[in-house]
Scaffold this motif. Structure first.
Motif, PDB file in Angstrom:
ATOM      1  N   ARG A 398       0.833  -1.214   0.000  1.00  0.00           N
ATOM      2  CA  ARG A 398       0.000   0.000   0.000  1.00  0.00           C
ATOM      3  C   ARG A 398       0.867   1.263   0.000  1.00  0.00           C
ATOM      4  O   ARG A 398       0.527   2.256  -0.649  1.00  0.00           O
ATOM      5  CB  ARG A 398      -0.950  -0.019   1.206  1.00  0.00           C
ATOM      6  CG  ARG A 398      -2.015  -1.112   1.103  1.00  0.00           C
ATOM      7  CD  ARG A 398      -3.092  -0.945   2.152  1.00  0.00           C
ATOM      8  NE  ARG A 398      -2.589  -1.175   3.499  1.00  0.00           N
ATOM      9  CZ  ARG A 398      -2.569  -2.362   4.089  1.00  0.00           C
ATOM     10  NH1 ARG A 398      -3.008  -3.441   3.436  1.00  0.00           N
ATOM     11  NH2 ARG A 398      -2.131  -2.498   5.323  1.00  0.00           N
ATOM     12  N   ARG A 402       0.808   4.061  -2.928  1.00  0.00           N
ATOM     13  CA  ARG A 402       0.604   5.503  -2.700  1.00  0.00           C
ATOM     14  C   ARG A 402       1.666   6.332  -3.437  1.00  0.00           C
ATOM     15  O   ARG A 402       1.359   7.383  -4.004  1.00  0.00           O
ATOM     16  CB  ARG A 402       0.660   5.814  -1.206  1.00  0.00           C
ATOM     17  CG  ARG A 402      -0.573   5.404  -0.446  1.00  0.00           C
ATOM     18  CD  ARG A 402      -0.577   5.986   0.964  1.00  0.00           C
ATOM     19  NE  ARG A 402      -1.707   5.449   1.711  1.00  0.00           N
ATOM     20  CZ  ARG A 402      -1.653   4.365   2.466  1.00  0.00           C
ATOM     21  NH1 ARG A 402      -0.522   3.712   2.591  1.00  0.00           N
ATOM     22  NH2 ARG A 402      -2.730   3.933   3.087  1.00  0.00           N
ATOM     23  N   GLY A 414      -3.718   4.327  -1.464  1.00  0.00           N
ATOM     24  CA  GLY A 414      -3.051   3.038  -1.321  1.00  0.00           C
ATOM     25  C   GLY A 414      -3.944   1.835  -1.511  1.00  0.00           C
ATOM     26  O   GLY A 414      -3.579   0.726  -1.124  1.00  0.00           O
TER      27      GLY A 414
END
Length: 428
Positions: A398, A402, A414
């Motif tokens: 994640r 991002r 994310g």
């Protein structure tokens, strides 16, 4: 409404699959001495799905592995271990399940809605008196949390698993993906039998080796199991009080904060910087200055407000948002899945009579194993480090996503969808 145990069998999240441990943004005050944290359908201590480092080279086949295990772990008990392992064969169903874990692909909203269903909350409310008052007083863990775990792990003792724990763990060790972990758990399981704590025929659990009503792995059974009824045995299979007290002990040892909530649903303001999600925790005063409000109004207690809370977006910017306090991460020491911990917290809130979610869940489809591996591989090749390429969408993946989203002008929440995974793979 009558609780349907057939649905419970289907939806049960009792330690059915190993889970990857993630480093929480907010560290619990005291680490639980646990070996695992499982995933979306995990237990109080299931294994991480990362490749293990093996010790030495075994001869081919199951018998070759067995002799290697006895050489590594047998010690003074080698003959006794060998006797328990005699005529044992690997369980092909364990290997199949370990390689095909659909819960890894389930959107958080679908998982949470199922695990924290109205039927489960109602049944947990009916069973709350099964938690001995002495347990909540001694360990400080609310009865609502304990019955939520009980329901999610085994449908209140109805679905504990009927696999031979020793055979399951021997199979996982032989398979080799988590050999060091599995061999350690197998040794503990053998010791449970040899020391007379449980007869071999009764040492049953999930395919991943988690046992009893609260789905403990063997190591945690040995170190954290509680004989609450004082009969001289820790019976997490047949004695509700022992199972619930053992779960409370695990959470207490992990650093449960008495008198504090696990977290709250929150509403994020327009223009919120979604890249702050899962970042370093902040006190409530900081989040409030940024326009974050509790979904049902009010404010955290003074003690909670002083904690460093973290914003969680389990299904991205379009889904419900939460402020996770330290007790959320204590629950994740039981089962290291954000979705699992949220389901436990929301179930407990429902048992306590608190209102349900304000936010809604997007109707996203599942993500295939190939898409998860492909997305991680693509991010790594583009210079965004997701950590291990393991098909598990954890905090590292994640974080990398991002970074890619920021670089490409996207909302940096994310959250990996099937469409984003396909786009990442096309860009490789």
């Amino acid at each position: 409404m009558r609780f349907d145990y057939r649905l419970a069998l289907i939806a049960c999240v009792s330690a059915c699959a190993p889970m990857l441990p993630e480093a929480p943004p907010v560290a619990p005050p005291a680490p639980v001495p646990a070996s695992q944290p499982p995933r979306e359908a995990g237990s109080a201590t299931t294994p991480p799905p990362a490749p293990a480092q093996t010790s030495g080279v075994d001869q081919p086949g199951f018998e070759g592995w067995k002799q290697g295990f006895l050489n590594r772990k047998g010690g003074a008990r080698r003959a006794q271990y060998e006797q328990q392992l005699a005529n044992l064969t690997p369980d092909p169903e364990v290997i199949r399940l370990d390689g095909n874990q659909p819960e890894f692909s389930r959107p958080a909203g679908a998982y949470i809605s199922n695990a924290a269903s109205a039927a489960r909350i109602a049944e947990a409310r009916r069973r709350i008196d099964a938690v001995p008052w002495g347990v909540t007083r001694q360990y400080g863990v609310p009865a609502e949390i304990l019955v939520a775990i009980w329901g999610n792990e085994s449908s209140f003792g109805q679905v504990q698993g009927n696999s031979d724990v020793i055979r399951s763990l021997a199979t996982l060790a032989f398979e080799g993906r988590r050999r060091d972990w599995a061999e350690g758990q197998l040794k503990d399981a053998l010791d449970i039998v040899i020391d007379g704590r449980r007869e071999r025929a009764g040492l049953l659990g999930s395919w991943a080796g988690a046992m009893g009503q609260t789905q403990f792995m063997p190591d945690n059974y040995l170190r954290l199991g509680v004989d609450q009824n004082g009969d001289g045995r820790v019976d997490i299979w047949g004695t509700d009080a022992d199972a619930l007290a053992s779960a409370a002990n695990l959470l207490a040892q992990a650093g449960w904060k008495r008198g504090q909530a696990w977290g709250y649903e929150v509403v994020l303001p327009a223009g919120f910087d979604y890249s702050l999600a899962e970042a370093d925790g902040r006190p409530w005063s900081d989040w409030a200055r940024r326009g974050v409000t509790l979904a049902h109004g009010g404010a955290p207690t003074a003690e909670e407000a002083a904690e460093r809370g973290t914003i969680l977006l389990p299904q991205g910017a379009r889904g419900a948002a939460f402020l996770a306090l330290p007790n959320h991460y204590v629950i994740r020491r039981y089962n290291n899945s954000a979705s699992y911990a949220l389901a436990i917290g929301l179930t407990a809130d429902g048992v306590a009579g608190k209102p349900g979610l304000v936010g809604t869940w997007p109707n996203d489809g599942p993500i295939s194993r190939e898409q998860r591996f492909g997305a991680q591989t693509a991010l790594a090749r583009m210079g965004y480090d997701p950590g291990a390429i393991d098909g598990v969408i954890g905090s590292g993946t994640r974080r990398a996503l991002r970074q890619w989203q920021i670089a490409n002008g996207r909302i940096a929440d994310g959250y990996l969808t099937a469409a984003i995974a396909d786009e990442l793979m096309r860009g490789m």
